[in-house]
Design an enzyme around this catalytic site. Sequence first.
Site, short mmCIF file in Angstrom:
data_model
loop_
_atom_site.label_atom_id
_atom_site.label_comp_id
_atom_site.label_asym_id
_atom_site.label_seq_id
_atom_site.Cartn_x
_atom_site.Cartn_y
_atom_site.Cartn_z
N GLU A 63 49.02 36.74 36.80
CA GLU A 63 48.95 38.02 36.53
C GLU A 63 49.94 38.79 35.80
O GLU A 63 50.93 38.26 35.55
CB GLU A 63 48.51 38.85 37.83
CG GLU A 63 47.03 38.27 38.50
CD GLU A 63 46.68 38.85 39.88
OE1 GLU A 63 47.52 39.88 40.35
OE2 GLU A 63 45.50 38.53 40.41
N GLU A 74 41.91 28.38 36.08
CA GLU A 74 41.08 27.32 35.34
C GLU A 74 41.77 27.43 33.77
O GLU A 74 41.86 26.20 33.41
CB GLU A 74 39.74 27.67 35.08
CG GLU A 74 39.07 27.69 36.82
CD GLU A 74 38.85 28.94 37.34
OE1 GLU A 74 40.05 29.81 37.15
OE2 GLU A 74 37.91 29.46 37.75
N CYS A 114 36.09 31.54 31.70
CA CYS A 114 36.73 30.37 32.15
C CYS A 114 35.53 29.36 31.82
O CYS A 114 35.63 28.20 31.23
CB CYS A 114 37.02 30.21 33.73
SG CYS A 114 38.94 31.07 33.64
N1 THU Z 1 40.72 34.41 39.08
C1 THU Z 1 40.99 33.10 38.89
O1 THU Z 1 41.96 32.74 38.35
N2 THU Z 1 39.94 32.31 38.66
C2 THU Z 1 38.70 32.70 38.93
O2 THU Z 1 37.73 31.89 38.80
C3 THU Z 1 38.21 33.98 39.38
C4 THU Z 1 39.31 34.84 39.37
C5 THU Z 1 41.82 35.20 39.13
C6 THU Z 1 42.09 36.23 38.27
C7 THU Z 1 42.97 37.39 38.95
O3 THU Z 1 44.18 37.00 38.82
C8 THU Z 1 42.46 37.26 40.28
O4 THU Z 1 41.80 36.07 40.43
C9 THU Z 1 41.50 38.21 40.92
O5 THU Z 1 40.67 38.27 39.80
#
Ligand code: THU
Length: 160
Positions: A63, A74, A114
Site C-alpha cells: 500500500e 496477485e 488483477c
Molecule cells: N488486495 C489484494 O492485494 N488483492 C485482492 O485480491 C484484493 C485486495 C489488497 C489491496 C489493498 O492493499 C487491500 O487489499 C484492501 O483492498
Amino acid sequence: MKTYDIKIPVTVCTWEEMSKEQQAIVAKAKEQTAHSYCPYSGFHVGAAVELKDGTVVLGCNQENAAYPSGLCAERVALFAAGAQHPEQPVMRLAIACYTDGHFTAEPGSPCGACRQVMIETEDRYKQPMEVILYGDNESYIFRSAADLLPLIFVGDNLNG
Ligand code: THU
C-alpha cells in the site's frame, strides 16, 4: 436476439480435500500475508505463483499513502514472476487473506485489474493457470483465470 447463460465451473473444497501440491502453494500464500505492507487497510493479502519448472514466486499487497500507487498481492507476484522468470509459464496461483487476527473464513476475490493481469499471463504463455482462492472454511478452485473473467480482452482483440 439470443440470451446465453455463461457457466463457470468452480470447485469448492476444504483444506483436507486439496491435493498436496495445492496445499503447498496455498501454504506459501498464507505465509506471505505476514509480509504485507498494509498500514491503511489492515487487510493482508498473500499470493504465491507456481511456475512450470516448480519455482515459486511470492507477492503481497503493497500500500501507499497515495492510495492508487499501491499494488495488490496477485500483481506483485505475477509481475515479479514475469520479470525474474520470463521464460516460465505460470501453472498455478494461490491467494489468502488475513485480517483482524485470522485468515478470512471465505475466500478473498481478486479485483478486476488483477483478473486482467492473470488473463494476460495466460495469453502470454498459452497456458491456463489454476487459481486457488483460500478461505479458512472453504476454498474456491478455478481451472483457469479465464473462468474468473468471461468475455476477455487480450492482445488479439486489438487486431479488430
Ligand atoms: N488486495 C489484494 O492485494 N488483492 C485482492 O485480491 C484484493 C485486495 C489488497 C489491496 C489493498 O492493499 C487491500 O487489499 C484492501 O483492498
